[in-house]
Design a protein around this motif. Structure first.
Motif, short mmCIF file in Angstrom:
data_model
loop_
_atom_site.label_atom_id
_atom_site.label_comp_id
_atom_site.label_asym_id
_atom_site.label_seq_id
_atom_site.Cartn_x
_atom_site.Cartn_y
_atom_site.Cartn_z
N GLY A 195 -8.42 6.62 10.28
CA GLY A 195 -8.30 5.25 10.76
C GLY A 195 -7.22 4.48 10.03
N GLU A 196 -7.13 4.68 8.73
CA GLU A 196 -6.10 4.00 7.94
C GLU A 196 -4.70 4.49 8.33
OE1 GLU A 196 -8.41 3.00 3.76
OE2 GLU A 196 -7.73 5.05 4.14
N VAL A 197 -4.58 5.79 8.60
CA VAL A 197 -3.30 6.33 9.05
C VAL A 197 -2.92 5.76 10.41
CG1 VAL A 197 -2.08 8.42 9.77
CG2 VAL A 197 -3.50 8.45 7.71
N ARG A 198 -3.89 5.67 11.31
CA ARG A 198 -3.63 5.12 12.65
C ARG A 198 -3.17 3.66 12.54
NH1 ARG A 198 -8.12 6.02 14.43
NH2 ARG A 198 -7.73 8.03 15.42
N GLU A 199 -3.84 2.87 11.69
CA GLU A 199 -3.44 1.48 11.50
C GLU A 199 -2.02 1.40 10.92
OE1 GLU A 199 -6.32 -0.41 9.05
OE2 GLU A 199 -7.92 -0.34 10.57
N SER A 200 -1.70 2.32 10.00
CA SER A 200 -0.38 2.34 9.40
C SER A 200 0.69 2.65 10.45
CB SER A 200 -0.33 3.36 8.27
OG SER A 200 0.96 3.42 7.70
N LEU A 201 0.43 3.64 11.29
CA LEU A 201 1.37 4.00 12.35
C LEU A 201 1.59 2.85 13.32
CD1 LEU A 201 0.10 7.63 13.11
CD2 LEU A 201 2.31 7.03 12.10
N SER B 58 0.84 -1.21 0.00
CA SER B 58 0.00 0.00 0.00
C SER B 58 0.87 1.25 0.00
CB SER B 58 -0.91 0.02 1.22
OG SER B 58 -1.56 1.28 1.34
N TRP B 59 0.45 2.26 -0.75
CA TRP B 59 1.18 3.53 -0.79
C TRP B 59 1.11 4.27 0.53
CZ3 TRP B 59 -1.23 8.11 0.39
CH2 TRP B 59 -2.63 8.10 0.39
N VAL B 60 0.12 3.95 1.36
CA VAL B 60 -0.10 4.69 2.61
C VAL B 60 1.12 4.58 3.53
CG1 VAL B 60 -1.52 4.86 4.69
CG2 VAL B 60 -2.60 4.41 2.48
N PHE C 247 1.13 -0.34 12.79
CA PHE C 247 1.85 -1.41 12.10
C PHE C 247 3.34 -1.12 12.03
CE2 PHE C 247 3.69 -2.11 7.81
CZ PHE C 247 4.08 -3.43 7.99
N MET C 248 3.70 0.11 11.63
CA MET C 248 5.12 0.43 11.45
C MET C 248 5.88 0.48 12.77
SD MET C 248 5.33 3.01 8.17
CE MET C 248 3.96 4.08 8.60
N VAL C 249 5.19 0.82 13.86
CA VAL C 249 5.83 0.75 15.18
C VAL C 249 6.08 -0.71 15.55
CG1 VAL C 249 5.50 1.14 17.64
CG2 VAL C 249 4.94 2.95 16.01
N ARG C 250 5.08 -1.57 15.33
CA ARG C 250 5.24 -3.00 15.63
C ARG C 250 6.35 -3.62 14.77
NH1 ARG C 250 -0.38 -3.12 15.08
NH2 ARG C 250 -0.14 -4.27 13.12
N ALA C 251 6.44 -3.17 13.51
CA ALA C 251 7.41 -3.74 12.59
C ALA C 251 8.81 -3.15 12.76
CB ALA C 251 6.95 -3.53 11.14
N GLY C 252 8.93 -2.14 13.63
CA GLY C 252 10.23 -1.54 13.87
C GLY C 252 10.65 -0.53 12.83
N LEU C 253 9.70 -0.06 12.02
CA LEU C 253 10.00 0.92 10.99
C LEU C 253 9.91 2.34 11.52
CD1 LEU C 253 8.00 -0.75 8.09
CD2 LEU C 253 10.47 -0.75 8.40
N LEU C 254 9.11 2.52 12.57
CA LEU C 254 9.01 3.79 13.27
C LEU C 254 9.16 3.54 14.77
CD1 LEU C 254 5.93 5.64 11.65
CD2 LEU C 254 8.34 6.21 11.33
N LYS C 255 9.71 4.51 15.47
CA LYS C 255 9.77 4.47 16.92
C LYS C 255 8.97 5.66 17.46
CE LYS C 255 14.32 2.29 17.35
NZ LYS C 255 15.72 2.44 17.87
N LYS C 256 8.17 5.39 18.47
CA LYS C 256 7.37 6.47 19.05
C LYS C 256 8.13 7.06 20.23
CE LYS C 256 2.66 7.75 20.19
NZ LYS C 256 1.26 7.31 20.33
N ASN C 257 8.28 8.38 20.20
CA ASN C 257 8.99 9.10 21.27
C ASN C 257 8.07 10.20 21.78
OD1 ASN C 257 10.86 10.21 22.98
ND2 ASN C 257 12.14 11.09 21.37
N GLY C 258 7.31 9.88 22.81
CA GLY C 258 6.31 10.82 23.30
C GLY C 258 5.21 10.99 22.29
N ASP C 259 5.00 12.23 21.83
CA ASP C 259 3.97 12.48 20.82
C ASP C 259 4.56 12.59 19.43
OD1 ASP C 259 5.29 14.85 21.00
OD2 ASP C 259 3.50 16.11 21.21
N ALA C 260 5.81 12.12 19.27
CA ALA C 260 6.49 12.21 17.98
C ALA C 260 6.94 10.82 17.51
CB ALA C 260 7.69 13.14 18.07
N TYR C 261 7.21 10.72 16.22
CA TYR C 261 7.70 9.48 15.64
C TYR C 261 9.08 9.72 15.01
CZ TYR C 261 2.99 7.54 16.08
OH TYR C 261 1.79 7.09 16.57
N VAL C 262 9.91 8.70 15.07
CA VAL C 262 11.25 8.76 14.47
C VAL C 262 11.42 7.54 13.58
CG1 VAL C 262 13.74 8.78 14.90
CG2 VAL C 262 12.17 9.95 16.48
#
Length: 275
Positions: free
Chosen positions: A152-158, A120-122, A160-175
């Protein structure tokens, strides 16, 4: 022997099963075939060699002969469907079913995250936007995408990517945890082709959506040889890597762009059968 969920080709699983049984006993193809309910003593050997295939009914019999049961048997049968699919859409449906079976039984599929990311492009767009929008809600991120996507699709994407280790959540920000995600497996190639089709359609729409100062479209129609084609691919690869380095060294993200590098034939070769 590896669990069945670490395979995407049922023939490889069958061959590994046979090799493992053969290693510890006098197991034979005749015995394997007979246990699966087939009359030809070499049938399953021919299946593993790619000279014939399993039917859906045969897949169940072979799976049971290999002592598969429950979701593992269903996974094996779905893997047979995946391997025999004739189109990318059919392959995608089958692989999605494999992913669901694994997820419902808390099992992780090798390359499953890469498949989901590229289908998915999302995901790649949100992965670029989220780190430069600290404190943004999924709805805020969705509004930045000119292609339709819901909060909702954006939330699911976020998630998923945190679970997959593609993004890390740092407080209210993502890295971004990793700038690259690659895989050479056939199943990920199916997802990539789906994304390429989506992006090609978006490129067509962008011609009328944005001013010429905001997008760049150029083209060249040319007659070339097979050797010319190989040389052009090398030049395109070098160009793509240079552009990727510019993006990696970027001091900030104002917008998310997609670069499509497309080189394709407009005619058949002299011998159409070789095309």
């Amino acid at each position: 022997m590896k669990p069945v969920t670490e395979y995407e080709d049922y023939r490889m699983y069958m061959q590994d099963y046979y090799n493992e049984r053969k290693r510890v006993s006098s197991f034979s193809w005749r015995e394997f075939t007979r246990a699966s309910g087939f009359s030809s003593p070499t049938y399953l050997k021919l299946v593993c060699e790619g000279k014939t295939r399993l039917s859906p009914q045969g897949a169940e019999k072979v799976g049971e002969a290999m002592s598969l049961a429950g979701f593992e048997l269903e996974y094996f049968k779905t893997m047979v469907t995946y391997c025999h699919a004739k189109t990318d859409q059919e392959r995608k449906i089958a692989y999605d079913a494999m992913l669901e079976l694994a997820a419902n039984n808390k099992v992780k599929i090798v390359d499953g995250d890469a498949f989901k990311y590229f289908e998915s492009w999302v995901h790649p767009v949100v992965r670029e936007l989220a780190p430069v929008m600290p404190g943004a809600t999924p709805g805020d991120i969705a509004k930045r995408c000119w292609q339709g996507v819901t909060a909702g699709e954006v939330r699911e994407s976020l998630d998923f990517m945190v679970r997959a280790g593609l993004l890390k959540k740092n407080g209210d920000a993502y890295v971004q945890a990793d700038k690259h995600l690659k895989s050479s497996s056939n199943v990920v190639s199916v997802a990539l082709r789906t994304m390429h089709r989506e992006m090609a359609c978006f490129a067509q729409e962008a011609i009328g959506q944005f001013l010429s100062s905001e997008r760049n479209f150029t083209g060249l129609t040319m007659g070339i040889s097979a050797e010319d084609y190989k040389q052009i691919l090398l030049e395109l690869d070098t160009c793509r890597k240079k552009i990727a380095q510019i993006a990696l060294n970027s001091r900030g993200t104002e917008r998310v762009y997609r670069l499509n590098l497309q080189l394709f034939p407009l005619t058949w070769g002299e011998n159409k059968d070789d095309a």
